[in-house]
Design an enzyme around this catalytic site. Structure first.
Site, PDB file in Angstrom:
ATOM      1  N   ASP A  44     -70.557  21.273 -13.745  1.00  0.00           N
ATOM      2  CA  ASP A  44     -69.154  21.107 -14.126  1.00  0.00           C
ATOM      3  C   ASP A  44     -68.996  20.494 -15.509  1.00  0.00           C
ATOM      4  O   ASP A  44     -69.904  19.826 -16.020  1.00  0.00           O
ATOM      5  CB  ASP A  44     -68.453  20.166 -13.137  1.00  0.00           C
ATOM      6  CG  ASP A  44     -68.226  20.794 -11.776  1.00  0.00           C
ATOM      7  OD1 ASP A  44     -68.610  21.956 -11.582  1.00  0.00           O
ATOM      8  OD2 ASP A  44     -67.658  20.102 -10.912  1.00  0.00           O
ATOM      9  N   HIS A 189     -73.279  17.737 -13.250  1.00  0.00           N
ATOM     10  CA  HIS A 189     -72.427  17.655 -14.440  1.00  0.00           C
ATOM     11  C   HIS A 189     -73.262  17.722 -15.717  1.00  0.00           C
ATOM     12  O   HIS A 189     -74.105  16.858 -15.953  1.00  0.00           O
ATOM     13  CB  HIS A 189     -71.602  16.363 -14.418  1.00  0.00           C
ATOM     14  CG  HIS A 189     -70.659  16.293 -13.258  1.00  0.00           C
ATOM     15  ND1 HIS A 189     -71.056  15.877 -12.000  1.00  0.00           N
ATOM     16  CD2 HIS A 189     -69.352  16.621 -13.143  1.00  0.00           C
ATOM     17  CE1 HIS A 189     -70.023  15.948 -11.176  1.00  0.00           C
ATOM     18  NE2 HIS A 189     -68.982  16.395 -11.845  1.00  0.00           N
TER      19      HIS A 189
END
Length: 235
Positions: A44, A189
């Site tokens: 992400d 992430h």
């Protein structure tokens, strides 16, 4: 008294629009089928000019494929990195245009966040994104109609080794390997959200991939993991 009632009414309306909408996420994808030992690594908040290429290098070294949920305005700034993802067999999915929480977006802004990211990513990759992950995991009632319009499916995760608070790389590896299960969607992430998250990810990723494979898991994309699957909540 009237102002108080108006305030209470506005708060109740916002709660239904934002918090209440989370009841509808039962229909979103939280994991894939348990039928095969497959896991999807997802990333992400990127692409990040410095860290995302390093993540791609690590995936390439281990011949692992993954899904990247990209922020539209960040993708537009590093188009070559996005094209590299496609060229190396990864899935490009949407994380909205600006990474703004949908709890802070009305219907018009929600439609813009989803639509602008969709068009930008389609232009960069040559195909429309099929999946969308709401920033911070926060949804609103308008999101579902916007996703239907653009033909995207909402995807969450079943394993998240680091969320709002920093988690050391070695502990991220332990969490993923302990919680791994067939059909798992792992949320990672590759850009700054939680402070210094990409650096910890780069440290954790090699051992994470090697450990999952040693446990007999195949690494795949969300698109492949969810094909013909019905939406399921994590167990």
């Amino acid at each position: 008294m009237i102002l108080t009632r108006l305030g209470v009414g506005a708060a109740a309306g916002w709660a239904a629009y934002a918090w209440g909408a989370h009841l509808l996420t039962l229909g979103c994808a939280w994991r894939g089928s348990r039928a095969g030992r497959r896991v999807a690594l997802t990333f992400d908040d990127g692409p990040d000019a410095e860290w995302t290429p390093r993540v791609l290098d690590l995936l390439a070294e281990r011949r692992a494929r993954a899904s990247f949920f990209l922020v539209g305005e960040r993708a537009a700034a590093v188009a070559d990195t996005v094209r590299r993802m496609v060229g190396e067999g990864h899935e490009v999915a949407s994380h909205g245009w600006s990474h703004r929480s949908l709890w802070l977006c009305g219907p018009r802004r929600t439609a813009e966040e989803i639509g602008r990211a969709h068009e930008t990513l389609a232009g960069l990759t040559g195909y429309p994104p099929r999946h969308f992950r709401p920033p911070w995991g926060m949804v609103n009632a308008a999101m579902f109609g916007a996703l239907r319009r653009w033909g995207e499916r909402c995807v969450f995760w079943s394993i998240q080794p680091e969320g709002w608070r920093p988690v050391a790389a070695e502990h991220q590896v332990i969490r993923v390997l302990r919680r791994a299960h067939p059909g798992a969607i792992v949320d990672l992430h590759d850009a700054e959200g939680t402070p210094h998250a990409p650096g910890r990810l780069v440290q954790a990723l090699p051992a994470m991939i090697d450990g999952l494979r040693a446990a007999g898991y195949e690494l795949t994309t969300v698109a492949e993991l969810l094909v013909r699957d019905r939406p399921l909540r994590p167990s």
